[in-house]
Write a protein that holds these residues in place. Structure first.
Motif, short mmCIF file in Angstrom:
data_model
loop_
_atom_site.label_atom_id
_atom_site.label_comp_id
_atom_site.label_asym_id
_atom_site.label_seq_id
_atom_site.Cartn_x
_atom_site.Cartn_y
_atom_site.Cartn_z
N TYR A 170 17.52 -18.02 -20.48
CA TYR A 170 17.38 -18.94 -21.29
C TYR A 170 18.47 -20.24 -20.65
O TYR A 170 18.19 -21.38 -21.11
N ALA A 171 19.71 -19.87 -20.30
CA ALA A 171 20.31 -20.88 -19.60
C ALA A 171 19.57 -21.74 -18.59
O ALA A 171 19.59 -23.09 -18.55
N GLU A 172 18.74 -20.92 -17.73
CA GLU A 172 18.15 -21.66 -16.76
C GLU A 172 16.98 -22.37 -17.48
O GLU A 172 16.85 -23.61 -17.16
N GLU A 173 16.44 -22.08 -18.33
CA GLU A 173 15.44 -22.96 -19.17
C GLU A 173 16.02 -24.23 -19.91
O GLU A 173 15.10 -25.24 -19.83
N ARG A 174 17.30 -24.03 -20.23
CA ARG A 174 18.00 -25.29 -20.69
C ARG A 174 18.36 -26.03 -19.72
O ARG A 174 19.43 -27.10 -20.10
N ILE A 203 25.92 -20.17 -14.49
CA ILE A 203 26.51 -19.39 -15.44
C ILE A 203 27.57 -18.48 -15.09
O ILE A 203 27.31 -17.99 -13.89
N GLU A 204 28.55 -18.43 -15.87
CA GLU A 204 29.85 -17.78 -15.64
C GLU A 204 30.12 -16.46 -16.63
O GLU A 204 29.52 -16.61 -17.84
N ASP A 230 24.69 -19.01 -9.40
CA ASP A 230 23.96 -20.47 -9.45
C ASP A 230 22.51 -20.24 -9.84
O ASP A 230 21.82 -19.37 -9.41
N LEU A 231 22.10 -21.18 -10.77
CA LEU A 231 20.86 -21.07 -11.03
C LEU A 231 19.95 -22.30 -10.40
O LEU A 231 18.69 -22.47 -11.02
N GLY A 232 20.28 -22.77 -9.22
CA GLY A 232 19.38 -23.46 -8.51
C GLY A 232 18.24 -22.87 -8.06
O GLY A 232 18.21 -21.52 -7.81
#
Length: 209
Positions: free
Chosen positions: A128-132, A137-138, A188-190
């Protein structure tokens, strides 16, 4: 059994997971880190529920919920760190200036533990965090090694839980919970750095083999 993780937009489902047993209670609803301490202390009884109901209608909502065959069975608090008390917490360091999201509380309904709910929650929160568009994220779990953590204090998660989802330790913290130090875990969401959900699942399976 099918576990599905969705944004926490349904107040009744949030209340079933983290709401107090008595509507007049002045505790829980997972507000202590989400809002400022002054507001948190001022909210009493039904006013706490009303505030959470408002948060459920905000974008983004206050977390994600795991559903098992349609029944809400797990909760994870998730939000951009800048709008939480972690933005000002002196015990939890800032690794860098990225506009990261924080994942800080897990709750699995009694009777549904040891069914993979926590792992589903952390994977769902990452997705969800990646989609947004979150760059990272920590989490701030306890580093308990192989020692048992009191269930009441286990809401922050454990280092091994976060590692199973691909998180790595980014820093120590000044916080201690139930006698265990808390560590800052970061993912990291890269696109070039984030493990795929399939890879995270494979890593988790290996860790529990």
């Amino acid at each position: 059994m099918t576990i599905e993780v969705r944004p926490a937009t349904a107040f009744d489902d949030v209340a079933a997971l983290v709401g107090p047993k008595k509507p007049t209670s002045n505790v829980c609803f997972c507000l202590s880190y989400r809002i400022g301490s002054k507001e948190n202390l001022a909210l009493k009884g039904p006013a706490r529920a009303d505030r959470v109901r408002e948060l459920c209608h905000e974008d983004p909502p206050p977390g994600v919920i795991a559903y098992l065959d349609g029944e809400p069975v797990g909760w994870a608090a998730l939000h951009p760190r800048r709008d939480t008390s972690f933005a000002r917490n002196r015990l939890i360091p800032h690794v860098d200036d990225l506009d990261v999201w924080s994942l800080w509380c897990f709750r699995v309904r009694p009777g549904h533990r040891k069914q993979g709910i926590s792992h589903a929650l952390i994977d769902g929160a990452v997705t969800y965090a990646e989609e947004r568009g979150a760059p990272a994220i920590e989490g701030y779990p306890v580093d308990n090694g192989a020692e048992k953590v009191n269930l009441t204090m286990a809401y922050v998660g454990t280092r091994s839980l976060f590692e199973s989802a691909g998180f790595v330790k980014a820093a120590d913290t000044g916080s201690v919970l139930d006698g265990f130090p808390r560590v800052l875990m970061r993912l990291d969401l890269g696109a070039s750095q984030m493990p795929s959900k399939k890879a995270r699942t494979a890593r988790r399976s290996t860790a529990h083999a």
